[in-house]
Enzyme design. Sequence first.
Site, PDB file in Angstrom:
ATOM      1  N   ASP A  50       6.960 -13.446   4.911  1.00 23.54           N
ATOM      2  CA  ASP A  50       8.109 -13.730   4.185  1.00 23.54           C
ATOM      3  C   ASP A  50       8.788 -14.613   5.137  1.00 23.54           C
ATOM      4  OD1 ASP A  50       9.367 -11.859   6.144  1.00 23.54           O
ATOM      5  OD2 ASP A  50       8.641 -10.819   4.533  1.00 23.54           O
ATOM      6  N   CYS A  82      -2.611 -31.064  -4.799  1.00 23.53           N
ATOM      7  CA  CYS A  82      -0.916 -32.116  -4.259  1.00 23.53           C
ATOM      8  C   CYS A  82      -1.298 -33.525  -4.488  1.00 23.53           C
ATOM      9  CB  CYS A  82      -2.954 -31.865  -3.235  1.00 23.53           C
ATOM     10  SG  CYS A  82      -2.444 -33.492  -1.671  1.00 23.53           S
ATOM     11  N   HIS A 126      -1.285 -13.366   8.765  1.00 18.79           N
ATOM     12  CA  HIS A 126      -1.104 -13.953   7.686  1.00 18.79           C
ATOM     13  C   HIS A 126      -0.732 -15.132   6.803  1.00 18.79           C
ATOM     14  CE1 HIS A 126      -1.978  -8.760   6.726  1.00 18.79           C
ATOM     15  NE2 HIS A 126      -3.187 -10.348   8.016  1.00 18.79           N
ATOM     16  N   CYS A 131      -7.693 -31.526   1.461  1.00 24.68           N
ATOM     17  CA  CYS A 131      -6.617 -32.767   3.142  1.00 24.68           C
ATOM     18  C   CYS A 131      -5.879 -32.063   3.668  1.00 24.68           C
ATOM     19  CB  CYS A 131      -6.343 -33.988   2.278  1.00 24.68           C
ATOM     20  SG  CYS A 131      -5.218 -33.668   1.530  1.00 24.68           S
ATOM     21  N   ILE A 153      13.252   3.090   8.913  1.00 22.59           N
ATOM     22  CA  ILE A 153      13.186   1.826  10.027  1.00 22.59           C
ATOM     23  C   ILE A 153      14.360   0.494  10.363  1.00 22.59           C
ATOM     24  CG2 ILE A 153      11.958  -0.777   9.925  1.00 22.59           C
ATOM     25  CD1 ILE A 153       9.723   0.405   8.355  1.00 22.59           C
ATOM     26  N   ARG A 162       0.710  -1.218  -0.090  1.00 20.65           N
ATOM     27  CA  ARG A 162       0.097   0.371  -0.156  1.00 20.65           C
ATOM     28  C   ARG A 162       0.456   0.894  -0.247  1.00 20.65           C
ATOM     29  NH1 ARG A 162      -2.707  -3.311   2.927  1.00 20.65           N
ATOM     30  NH2 ARG A 162      -4.860  -4.115   2.066  1.00 20.65           N
ATOM     31  N   THR A 175       3.421  -0.613   9.412  1.00 18.71           N
ATOM     32  CA  THR A 175       2.640  -1.277   8.856  1.00 18.71           C
ATOM     33  C   THR A 175       1.795  -0.278   8.877  1.00 18.71           C
ATOM     34  OG1 THR A 175       0.681  -2.867   9.549  1.00 18.71           O
ATOM     35  CG2 THR A 175       1.941  -1.558  11.400  1.00 18.71           C
TER      36      THR A 175
END
Length: 256
Positions: free
Chosen positions: A108, A157, A125, A136, A241, A38, A198
């Site tokens: 990640d 699968c 998430h 299954c 950051i 975003r 965030t």
Amino acid sequence: MPLEAGLAEAEALIGGAERVGVLTGAGISTDSGIPDFRGPQGVWTRDPGAAALFDYDTYMGDVDVRRRVWLMRRANPAWTAEPNAAHRALAELDRSGRLLGLVTQNIDGLHQAGGVAAERVIEVHGTVHETECTSCGRRTPTPEVLARLDEESDPHCTVCGGIQKTATVSFGQMLDPAVLEAAAATAAGADVFLAIGTSLTVHPAAGLCDVALEHGAPLIVVNAEPTPYDDLAAAVVRAPIADAVPSLVRAATGPA
């Protein structure tokens, strides 16, 4: 408020804290080469139509979408990304015994790769590193599924033939109640709650800030862009950051 003032206020708040709760979003991983969603250069900002690929019903009902998503997963920079200074600093906070829990919206796995104990990482998430059969429930390491893409564009699968998807939470899927409970416990039990990278616009993760505030923990927001919680925060840090988080950790782990 000058950047230095915001960082100094945050350092004073976190200094000597015994139980630090942390919430991280995509912004903490951009310095590792993983784009956010975003932000100004985010995946969905540049290509709004890409968000449709993260809808569960669309994925389950359209084989072409699944094929496109699998190719996107194979090209995901998470497979080669390395933890950056912010990830490593949070691992140092964990080693100091002051990290109560680390709630992340990221898929990640870089917090674990950076050294944070897996039992203290709460992935709301999910994770891209595992793939789950939607029929299954069998889980397989995602690289094993990606290795089949040259022969199978939509690998099913190998046990029951069901549709597979990475063990990530898509739009339209329920979050794991046990994971949400652990995340809320982290916010409620923290002396200080630190929200890093965030947008604080996605709930219920953003609501953890409310939980922390209701239990008396000051909120520190570290994010490049304004968030809806800035006015409620005791300190807002706009510094990069990868610079701000190591500084805050030094303040938390140094002499009280």
